[in-house]
Scaffold this active site. Structure first.
Site, short mmCIF file in Angstrom:
data_model
loop_
_atom_site.label_atom_id
_atom_site.label_comp_id
_atom_site.label_asym_id
_atom_site.label_seq_id
_atom_site.Cartn_x
_atom_site.Cartn_y
_atom_site.Cartn_z
N ASP A 77 0.88 -1.16 0.00
CA ASP A 77 0.00 0.00 0.00
C ASP A 77 0.92 1.22 0.00
O ASP A 77 2.10 1.14 0.37
CB ASP A 77 -0.96 0.01 1.19
CG ASP A 77 -2.14 0.96 0.95
OD1 ASP A 77 -2.06 1.79 0.00
OD2 ASP A 77 -3.13 0.90 1.69
C1 BGC Z 1 -4.94 3.45 0.00
C2 BGC Z 1 -5.04 2.44 -1.12
C3 BGC Z 1 -4.83 3.11 -2.45
C4 BGC Z 1 -3.47 3.79 -2.42
C5 BGC Z 1 -3.10 4.45 -3.72
C6 BGC Z 1 -3.68 4.30 -0.10
O1 BGC Z 1 -3.78 5.37 0.78
O2 BGC Z 1 -4.98 2.79 1.25
O3 BGC Z 1 -6.29 1.81 -1.09
O4 BGC Z 1 -4.93 2.18 -3.48
O5 BGC Z 1 -3.48 4.77 -1.40
O6 BGC Z 1 -3.84 5.59 -3.96
#
Ligand code: BGC
Length: 733
Positions: free
Chosen positions: A226
């Site tokens: 993530d």
């Molecule tokens: C989120 C993810 C997301 C990623 C990219 C993170 O803050 O938890 O779900 O895909 O950002 O934007």
């Protein structure tokens, strides 16, 4: 694919992290392209300028489909797969290689700020929808990213919190959906979560990322972090994390290369990382470009939204509305719809339908009053105007909900109440106009203190960009509602399973409710709820025949039953099959959903439907043996219209796995007596012991019996019978 031997150590390390916020690294001298990964999950969010993961900077227009909270309520996986395919198509047009979604985390508490992005409190529902979306997205030649792996069930302290979960709930509730999606839909990537699990960061957990994901489940794709989830890059690489996102500005690439040079990390690890990133980046994909079918995708968004709406209550058939009725439409949400959540999933919708306009297109006489302000400030003038038009109309449709600022990625809610000003407005409207329909817009469940007094309630969740017209379709009966609750609506927050253990303290959140998540909890504790899991009304009625069930050679259970539409309109019934095993040797909830089917039926039509309860879903995780066990026995199979509305049931004898615990000095007398070989021998050696005495001493471990005067040698011989019987596969457990 680029020949690995051509890559320098530094290039391999560089492939292991992003080049910027959204792209992998290119290696120009070898022609390795950079590919784009972008959100997800209910539409495409490709940012034009600088990227961020909080949904702040503008993105290209895309279709905003119903977020997971709504889509799962459709209980229609074929529909979800079509939505996935449409998202995939939009990704192709924009040249995106990987869509970051779906998220299959379980709704452990209604307070989780990101519940709007997750499907259900039930792992079988989450698994089915995750599978459908991944298949749909990937059918277009675009990769999906299954997230957030794993046990990311809250936003509070999400980047550090340790989810402390016992093995059974971890496997049976929190990992089950991930397992199914990985094995059935083969996502190109899995995104590891921010949090720790039992003390270890998901991004650094070799048990999670390698043993379970790759060795047990056979995952062959790429693990991406993530955004910002990597704490220690070298430990993460060794654990099985391939791609760190976003770019670390070269810092972690240098750490990886240095670790290999110093002998602290095997070069093979970097080889595997580089191979997986190359496989992703160099995979043949459809050529970007083409025209977005804005109207076609909007129509699909409308179909999906209408099918996701849940009719909770409809006394005296107040709904559907007659176009000729004089209607008072009340509530700012009718004019300013809340149709998606905030954060990384925020879509720049191609267009947005409002319920007010859509109702206006059909209603012959309509008055509107906003009734309240979205910022929660009191406005007595607005309320008074709403009450006035309600009193003058034949009925009122009141749009209530959670404003944007109440729920989002990044934080959890503190309660599950609707804003006080809205509740006060509703009371005043109902006093003036008892024929009132409430329409809700909310990403997480809310308490419904008016459920007893208001005659009709429509749960509209967050329905995506076509939610307004979809609501009008259902309100006027052009679409017969068929949505069902994929999560329980409790009476009060205090009744919810994780109430005492959410969001934890001092960096740890203990999943003290264990397996008893969602309806498993309310059923086990016999707690009343506002509306149970699986509930949803229709404008027609359905009857269930008696199910028949048989176990197939593969171990699955096949259930067949007849379902009839006994009303006047075409409709869809969502048949839910729950299983339980009375007398089980394992702790079990009273009933657990194992399969469902969405059955379209014309008035008067009867259909035989066959559903499969998978062997894997019937199995429990035995923590002594560290493996899945299908317990033998006579299972109860219940066909329900909700978890609390069982219409018919049957029993089926299941032949499962043999559970043989190895006999050791720590085995109890009861375990010795239950052993197929040593047990009879032990009984023969105890001819005079009466049953009451045996019961009293049955829990004593064999070694302690020695201290109580039972001859050691005799016990040793009995224990040895187990090894002779060849049942030592789990020795050491
Ligand atoms: C989120 C993810 C997301 C990623 C990219 C993170 O803050 O938890 O779900 O895909 O950002 O934007």
């Amino acid at each position: 694919m680029t020949d690995m031997s051509e890559l320098t150590l530094e290039e391999k390390a560089a492939l292991g992290s992003g080049s910027d916020f959204r792209h992998t690294q290119a290696i120009d001298r070898l022609g390795v392209p950079a590919v784009m990964l972008t959100d997800g999950p209910h539409g495409l969010r490709k940012q034009l300028g600088p990227s961020d993961n909080l949904g702040m900077n503008p993105a290209v227009p895309a279709t905003c489909f119903p977020p997971a909270v709504a889509l799962a309520s459709s209980f229609d996986v074929e529909l979800a797969e079509r939505v996935g395919a449409a998202i995939g198509t939009e990704a192709v047009i924009e040249g995106v290689a990987v869509v970051l979604g779906p998220g299959v985390n379980i709704k452990r508490s209604p307070l989780c700020g990101r519940n709007f992005e997750y499907f259900s409190e039930d792992p079988v529902v989450a698994a089915a929808f995750g599978t459908a979306l991944v298949k749909g997205i990937q059918s277009q030649g675009v990769g999906a990213s299954l997230k957030h792996f794993a046990a990311n069930n809250q936003e509070t302290d999400r980047m550090r919190i340790s989810a402390d979960v016992d093995p059974r709930p971890l496997r049976e509730v929190y990992l089950r959906a991930f397992q199914r999606v990985v094995q059935e839909a083969r996502p190109e990537t899995v995104m590891c979560s921010y949090n720790r699990i039992n003390g270890r960061y998901a991004s650094e957990d070799p048990w999670l990322l390698t043993r379970v994901l790759r060795e047990e489940w056979g995952f062959e794709g790429l693990v991406v972090s993530d955004w910002g989830a990597v704490d220690d890059r070298v430990a993460a690489a060794a654990a099985g994390l391939d791609l760190e996102m976003p770019s670390s500005g070269g810092r972690s690439d240098a750490q990886l290369a240095a670790a290999v040079r110093a002998g602290a990390l095997e070069e093979q690890v970097l080889d595997r990382i580089a191979e997986r990133v190359l496989a992703l980046a160099e995979r043949e994909r459809p050529a970007p470009g083409g025209k977005l079918d804005v109207d076609g995708h909007h129509a699909l968004a409308r179909e999906a939204a209408a099918r996701s709406i849940v009719l909770l209550k409809n006394e005296d058939e107040l709904l559907p509305l007659a176009p000729s009725a004089r209607i008072a439409v009340i509530g700012e949400f009718a004019r300013t719809p809340r149709y998606q959540g905030a954060g990384s999933s925020h879509i720049a919708a191609t267009r947005v339908d409002t319920a007010l306009e859509a109702i206006g297109e059909t209603a012959q006489a309509l008055a509107f009053a906003p009734g309240f302000r979205l910022d929660g400030q009191d406005d007595p003038g607005l309320a008074a105007e709403a009450v006035r038009i309600a009193g003058e109309a034949e009925l009122a449709v009141v749009f209530l909900g959670l404003p944007d600022q109440d729920e989002s990625e990044g934080f959890d809610r503190g309660d599950i109440r609707l804003p006080a000003a809205q509740l006060a407005l509703l009371d005043a409207v109902v006093a003036a106009q008892p024929r009132t329909v409430v329409v809700l817009s909310n990403g997480g469940v809310v308490e419904l203190p008016f459920a007893g007094t208001v005659p009709a309630i429509v749960e509209g969740w967050l329905l995506g960009q076509a939610g307004g017209s979809a609501l009008a379709d259902v309100l006027f009966g052009r679409v017969n509602p068929s949505g069902r609750l994929a999560e329980t609506i409790p009476l009060r927050l205090e009744d919810t399973p994780a109430f005492l253990d959410f969001p934890g303290e001092a960096g740890h959140v203990r999943y003290g409710e264990g397996l008893f998540v969602g309806y498993r909890w309310y059923e086990a504790r016999r707690l009343p709820v506002a509306f149970p899991f699986g509930h949803g009304l229709s404008y027609t009625s359905f009857d269930y025949g008696t199910p028949s069930a048989v176990q197939t050679p593969s171990g699955d259970v096949e259930v067949t039953l007849a379902v009839s539409n006994t009303g006047q309109r075409p409709g869809r019934e969502v048949v839910q099959l729950y299983a339980s095993l009375p007398g089980s040797a394992y702790t079990r909830p009273p009933r657990e959903l194992k399969a469902f089917a969405n059955v379209p039926l014309e008035p008067g039509e009867t259909r035989e439907v066959t559903l499969v309860l998978r062997r894997d879903d019937l199995a429990v995780w035995d923590q002594r043996l560290d493996r899945w066990i299908l317990e033998s026995g006579s299972y109860r199979i219940e066909a329900g219209a909700s978890s609390a509305d069982i219409r018919a049931s049957t029993e089926v004898v299941v032949s499962g796995d043999e559970v043989r615990l190895p006999l050791t000095w720590h085995s109890s007398l009861a375990e010795l007596l239950a052993h197929p070989v040593a047990g009879p021998a032990a009984r023969a050696a105890l001819p005079t012991a009466d049953e009451a005495m045996l019961r009293m001493i049955s829990s004593i471990p064999l070694r302690r019996l020695v201290a109580m005067g039972v001859p050691e040698e005799g016990l040793a011989q009995l224990i040895a019978l187990d090894a002779e019987g060849g049942a030592s596969e789990a020795a050491g457990v």
